[in-house]
Design a protein around this motif. Structure first.
Motif, PDB file in Angstrom:
ATOM      1  N   LEU A 173      37.691  55.984  42.843  1.00  0.00           N
ATOM      2  CA  LEU A 173      37.703  55.688  44.279  1.00  0.00           C
ATOM      3  C   LEU A 173      38.141  56.915  45.072  1.00  0.00           C
ATOM      4  CD1 LEU A 173      37.553  53.519  46.541  1.00  0.00           C
ATOM      5  CD2 LEU A 173      39.955  53.052  46.086  1.00  0.00           C
ATOM      6  N   ASP A 224      39.772  53.445  37.718  1.00  0.00           N
ATOM      7  CA  ASP A 224      39.030  52.943  38.886  1.00  0.00           C
ATOM      8  C   ASP A 224      39.536  53.595  40.168  1.00  0.00           C
ATOM      9  OD1 ASP A 224      37.529  51.314  37.342  1.00  0.00           O
ATOM     10  OD2 ASP A 224      38.653  49.461  37.793  1.00  0.00           O
ATOM     11  N   VAL A 225      40.872  53.674  40.261  1.00  0.00           N
ATOM     12  CA  VAL A 225      41.445  54.262  41.472  1.00  0.00           C
ATOM     13  C   VAL A 225      41.083  55.739  41.565  1.00  0.00           C
ATOM     14  CG1 VAL A 225      43.568  54.689  42.763  1.00  0.00           C
ATOM     15  CG2 VAL A 225      43.328  52.586  41.463  1.00  0.00           C
ATOM     16  N   SER A 272      36.897  48.811  47.483  1.00  0.00           N
ATOM     17  CA  SER A 272      38.095  48.929  46.651  1.00  0.00           C
ATOM     18  C   SER A 272      38.078  47.935  45.497  1.00  0.00           C
ATOM     19  CB  SER A 272      39.369  48.776  47.482  1.00  0.00           C
ATOM     20  OG  SER A 272      39.090  48.414  48.776  1.00  0.00           O
ATOM     21  N   ILE A 290      37.992  44.584  45.171  1.00  0.00           N
ATOM     22  CA  ILE A 290      38.720  43.313  45.063  1.00  0.00           C
ATOM     23  C   ILE A 290      38.031  42.234  45.873  1.00  0.00           C
ATOM     24  CG2 ILE A 290      41.069  44.049  44.474  1.00  0.00           C
ATOM     25  CD1 ILE A 290      41.635  43.867  47.510  1.00  0.00           C
ATOM     26  N   LYS A 350      47.980  46.224  45.230  1.00  0.00           N
ATOM     27  CA  LYS A 350      47.893  47.664  45.499  1.00  0.00           C
ATOM     28  C   LYS A 350      46.494  48.029  45.981  1.00  0.00           C
ATOM     29  CE  LYS A 350      51.764  49.492  43.388  1.00  0.00           C
ATOM     30  NZ  LYS A 350      52.423  50.701  43.057  1.00  0.00           N
ATOM     31  N   ARG A 351      45.493  47.419  45.379  1.00  0.00           N
ATOM     32  CA  ARG A 351      44.125  47.692  45.799  1.00  0.00           C
ATOM     33  C   ARG A 351      43.889  47.171  47.206  1.00  0.00           C
ATOM     34  NH1 ARG A 351      39.695  47.586  41.518  1.00  0.00           N
ATOM     35  NH2 ARG A 351      40.885  48.440  39.777  1.00  0.00           N
ATOM     36  N   ILE A 381      45.042  49.546  49.628  1.00  0.00           N
ATOM     37  CA  ILE A 381      44.105  50.658  49.800  1.00  0.00           C
ATOM     38  C   ILE A 381      42.956  50.229  50.710  1.00  0.00           C
ATOM     39  CG2 ILE A 381      42.492  52.214  48.632  1.00  0.00           C
ATOM     40  CD1 ILE A 381      44.330  52.193  46.222  1.00  0.00           C
ATOM     41  N   SER A 415      50.046  54.673  44.229  1.00  0.00           N
ATOM     42  CA  SER A 415      49.088  53.579  44.149  1.00  0.00           C
ATOM     43  C   SER A 415      48.697  53.253  42.724  1.00  0.00           C
ATOM     44  CB  SER A 415      47.825  53.935  44.935  1.00  0.00           C
ATOM     45  OG  SER A 415      48.121  53.914  46.297  1.00  0.00           O
ATOM     46  N   ALA A 425      46.293  43.974  42.081  1.00  0.00           N
ATOM     47  CA  ALA A 425      45.358  43.586  43.136  1.00  0.00           C
ATOM     48  C   ALA A 425      45.967  43.839  44.504  1.00  0.00           C
ATOM     49  CB  ALA A 425      44.990  42.113  42.989  1.00  0.00           C
ATOM     50  N   GLU A 470      42.528  50.490  34.886  1.00  0.00           N
ATOM     51  CA  GLU A 470      42.719  50.259  36.325  1.00  0.00           C
ATOM     52  C   GLU A 470      42.910  51.563  37.069  1.00  0.00           C
ATOM     53  OE1 GLU A 470      44.685  45.778  36.259  1.00  0.00           O
ATOM     54  OE2 GLU A 470      45.955  47.552  36.058  1.00  0.00           O
TER      55      GLU A 470
END
Ligand SMILES: Nc1ncnc2c1ncn2[C@@H]1O[C@H](COP(=O)(O)OP(=O)(O)O)[C@@H](O)[C@H]1O
Ligand SMILES: [Mg+2]
Lengths: 286, 244, 327
Positions: free
Chosen positions: B180, B176-177, B126, B128, B145-146, B149, B165, B143, B173
């Motif tokens: 993912l 990125d999600v 994820s 981080i 929120k990540r 996840i 999310s 961060a 950002e």
């Protein structure tokens, strides 16, 4: 007999209500559970006792003086202790007020000995008979006094500017701060007011109750349980909780066993929060 | 690919007098990404809460792989492979980022060492891992929120439900999600994604469910839903729908 | 010196050194009062560490620990006087029964949070005090008197010296600390802390909240009861107002909070500081005025809550990290 017991239970409940109201008010404004609340009731009882012994003022008439004394004591306590712990972690808030109660109770032991005292005879005395129901007049006078004080405090909170500020803070701290309310000043005032409620109740109780240092623990716990039973943040809840406790005390004391009445009160409380963890009139999450 | 993984049947949820969900029924297919959309207060979070056991269901049935999981406690739901994130982040503030994820990892690894390894992997996944030793409470919101996840991922879900999310994230950002989410789909995870940012979710989802005032008013592909008059009405008001 | 403090093994070193001191203490210090104080340090240290399991790690802030203490004390006294059960076995049974009580009574109470939980714990303790005060079968307000026996390890009675008591309580104290040490490094410990930090998140991570809360209460009740049983043997009598005194609950919580909660070292440090302080002020002032020593004690609690709400461990952390960052 039943009616008799219900009447005395309600009378007692009214006095408990006044104590609980102070606790509830303090909680609402600053999020502090005052575990020392009972100690202030006890101090007011001693104040009323000495008012009677030294100045020959009847505790009923002494009540306004007790209110003033305890109000200023409350403000003082806020200034030197409460304001410094109010933003701290939960345990230190809890223990600070516990420590305060401990301090005051033992101060009373030191100054006035652990012995029981009573006021010889209050100006209102005797029994009033209505049919088969006997009402002890000292208790009636104290209950009426409690209702009067509670009503005045209630009106004060509803009708005055300061009172509205108190309501605003209880509802929403951030919002109140944005509206330009001086949080510290209102908090100090509310703490004083909450303690003054305890003080009024103490002075009224002094007319018929035993006066001794450890009475603080009993009244403190009853108020805490009343507020938790009714639901934190709900003044009506605190009243309801206090009335229930008063009823259980007299009914349980008669039908079960006087020695077990307090155990019964706390057991009933534990039973109720089992079903409603947030208290009878409490809202939302615990 | 086409087996049903979650079936919700005629679900009702009342809060006192307020009906937050009213007769909601749908089926999720294994391996798909489903977008759950709807205006604020539509009942999306409530639906998540009902499915994952955080709030009791008033009426209706929830089947997960054919098994009735209605009103199971949350921890049991997670253990069966159904993980979620929260709209308001729920993390363990006084524990480090790594410890947060380790707690979830203990579901599959009894030892601390093993859990730590799993946690590191999820943190990398994820993105981080540079926060590993920080206290979770001190992280900036994106961060957090990540991290949430990562916490959900480490429980190895087969169905993952994400509640907003991407809200409050910058475009880079949320890309990125997005990435993912697509990677997870490749690994065979089924996803339900609640999102307000339409351009973030519409391009990547297989199907869309639309909730409005507790009622499921439409479902279908992104295109079908976008053309559905009821949906346009719910989002833009009556007038706009008629004018079209 | 600073090098030493910063060393990775420093805590282990401190621990071993402390253990050594604890083992030789009663041989070096022969003063009876000091030895008694040391026994109380260990007894409160034991209870505070038990409190820490519930309060510090799991976030269940109890101000009614005396309920477990008193039940433990009574159970072992009762089993011993009524059934002639060996005090050691009675101690163990007392612990187990109390743990069971903790779990059963804790089931409804553990659904409460924060202040609601704390208030319920006081109410529970008060119910216990009243019940034992009125329960004829266990001597009501008179309590239970233990017969004096021949001095031996088996009878748990020693009349000529305090030393055996000291080593017994030291042993129990070490056991609870080992348990917490292991807990801290285990899945269960992680689960406890997760529940403390955020119950919703914990549930979302697959933790059975009720189970782990009750587990934490059970362990805590067990060790608190051992302290109660120990006191029974030490003073050879139990009495409701003595073993259910609310001041014990406050002291236990205070020792843990003073030291710093949620860490192994906190309760140890707290007991080492607070108990001697209160015992010696009591000895110093006790005769002149009833209550004056406890008044000071209350004032101390307040001052401490204002100045160092994170406890001595917090203070220590601040100092040691400051040193680390400054050149
Ligand atoms: N715990 C609750 N108690 C009472 N009402 C609630 C609660 N949670 C949600 N609601 C209500 O249910 C409705 C749906 O809310 P929610 O599921 O949060 O919507 P969404 O996530 O779609 O924005 C709202 O009207 C909200 O006020
Ligand atoms: Mg939502």
């Amino acid at each position: 007999m039943f009616i008799q017991l219900v009447v005395s239970g309600l009378l007692l409940g009214c006095i408990y209500s006044l104590i609980s109201m102070g606790l509830s008010l303090i909680w609402g404004v600053m999020g502090i559970v005052n575990f020392a609340h009972g100690a202030f009731v006890m101090l007011a009882m001693y104040a009323a006792y000495y008012g009677d012994q030294l100045l020959r003022i009847d505790p009923l008439l002494f009540t306004p003086v007790a209110i003033l004394l305890l109000f200023f004591l409350g403000v003082l306590v806020y200034q030197i202790i409460i304001q410094y712990v109010v933003d701290g972690p939960y345990v230190s808030r809890l223990l600070a007020t516990f420590g305060l109660g401990f301090f005051l109770i033992n101060m009373a032991q030191f100054l006035w000995s652990p012995n029981f005292r009573t006021i010889k005879e209050s100006m209102v005395h005797g029994v009033w008979k209505i049919g088969s129901v006997m009402i002890e007049l000292p208790k009636l006078a104290s209950s009426l006094g409690s209702i009067l004080v509670a009503a005045l405090v209630f009106l004060f909170i509803r009708k005055t500017r300061t009172g509205q500020a108190i309501q605003a803070i209880s509802a929403d701290k951030m919002g109140a701060a944005l509206m330009g309310i001086n949080l510290k000043r209102i908090a100090a005032f509310s703490f004083g007011l909450g303690i003054a409620c305890a003080g009024a109740a103490g002075s009224l109780l002094a007319t018929f109750y035993y006066i001794f240092p450890d009475v603080a623990s009993l009244f403190g716990l009853i108020a805490l349980v009343a507020v938790a039973l009714g639901g934190f943040g709900s003044v009506e809840g605190a009243f309801l909780g206090a009335l229930i406790l008063g009823l259980v005390e007299t009914l349980g004391g008669y039908y079960v066993d006087p020695n077990w009445k307090y155990a019964l009160m706390f057991l009933i409380y534990l039973g109720i929060v089992l079903i409603r963890p947030q208290g009878l009139l409490g809202r939302g999450k615990v | 690919m086409n087996t049903a993984i979650l079936q919700v049947e005629d679900l009702y949820k009342d809060f006192g007098g307020l009906r937050a969900l009213s007769g909601v029924s749908f089926t999720l297919k294994e391996g798909e990404i489903t977008a759950l959309i709807g205006p604020n207060g539509a009942g999306k979070t409530t639906l998540f809460n009902c499915i994952t056991g955080f709030t009791p269901v008033t009426k209706g049935k929830i089947l997960y792989r054919g098994k009735n999981i209605t009103n199971w406690p949350p921890h049991k739901v997670v253990r069966h492979g159904l993980a979620r994130t929260f709209q308001v982040v729920q993390i363990l503030d006084d524990m480090t980022v790594e410890e947060n994820v380790m707690v979830g990892a203990f579901l599959h690894e009894k030892t601390v060492q093993g859990a730590r390894l799993l946690a590191r992997k999820a943190l990398q996944q994820s993105g981080i891992d540079h926060y590993t030793e920080h206290l979770a409470g001190s992280l900036p919101i994106p961060a957090k929120k990540r991290l949430e996840i990562a916490m959900a991922l480490v429980t190895k879900p087969t169905l993952l439900m994400l509640d907003e999310s991407m809200a409050g994230l910058t475009p880079t950002e949320f890309r990125d999600v997005q990435e993912l989410i697509l990677n997870l789909k490749k690994e065979g995870v089924t996803l339900v994604v609640v999102e307000h940012v339409m351009e973030a979710i519409m391009p990547i989802c297989d199907r869309v469910l639309v909730l409005n005032l507790g009622v499921l008013i439409a479902q279908g592909t992104a295109k079908e839903v976008a053309e559905n008059p009821d949906v346009i009405k719910a989002y833009l008001g009556d007038k706009y729908a008629r004018n079209r | 010196m600073m090098e030493l403090v910063r060393h990775r093994r420093f805590p282990t070193f401190i621990l071993l050194f402390g253990l050594f001191i604890a083992l030789v203490f009663p041989w070096v210090v022969r003063d009876r009062f000091a030895q008694n104080t040391a026994i109380f340090v260990l007894m409160y240290g034991l209870m505070a560490q038990a409190w820490n399991i519930m309060g510090g790690y799991t976030g269940l802030i109890s101000v009614g620990q005396v309920a477990y203490f008193g039940i433990g004390a009574y159970t072992s006294a009762f089993l011993y006087t009524h059934f002639g059960i060996n005090p050691w076995i009675a101690l163990l049974i007392g612990g187990l029964i109390t743990a069971l009580f903790g779990v059963i009574a804790g089931y409804p109470v553990s659904k409460l949070r924060g202040r609601y939980f704390s208030i319920a714990t006081i109410a529970m303790a008060e119910v216990m005090r009243i019940s034992f005060s009125n329960w004829e079968y266990v001597g009501a307000a008179r309590g239970i008197q233990l017969p004096i026996e021949k001095e031996s390890l088996l009878t748990f009675q020693f009349h000529s010296s305090r030393l055996p008591y000291y080593y017994i309580i030291l042993f129990l104290f070490i056991v609870v600390n080992l348990v917490v040490y292991v807990l801290e490094r285990s899945r269960t410990g992680f689960y406890f802390r997760a529940i403390r930090d955020n119950e919703e998140a914990a549930a979302g991570l697959g933790i059975n909240r009720s189970f782990y809360k009750l587990l934490s209460i059970g362990i805590s009740a067990f060790f608190t009861a051992l302290a109660g049983s120990f006191l029974t043997q030490f003073s050879l009598y139990v009495e409701p107002d003595y073993v259910f005194a609310s001041s014990i609950s406050i002291t236990v919580a205070m020792v843990a909070v003073l030291g710093g909660i949620g860490s192994l070292g906190g309760p140890i440090l707290g007991a080492l500081v607070l108990i001697p302080l209160s015992e010696y002020t009591r000895a110093w002032l006790g005769k002149q005025g009833q209550g004056l020593d406890l008044m000071l004690y209350g004032a101390l609690i307040i001052v401490f809550c204002i100045l160092e709400p994170k406890g001595l461990m917090g203070l220590w952390k601040r100092i040691s990290t400051k040193k680390r960052t400054s050149p």
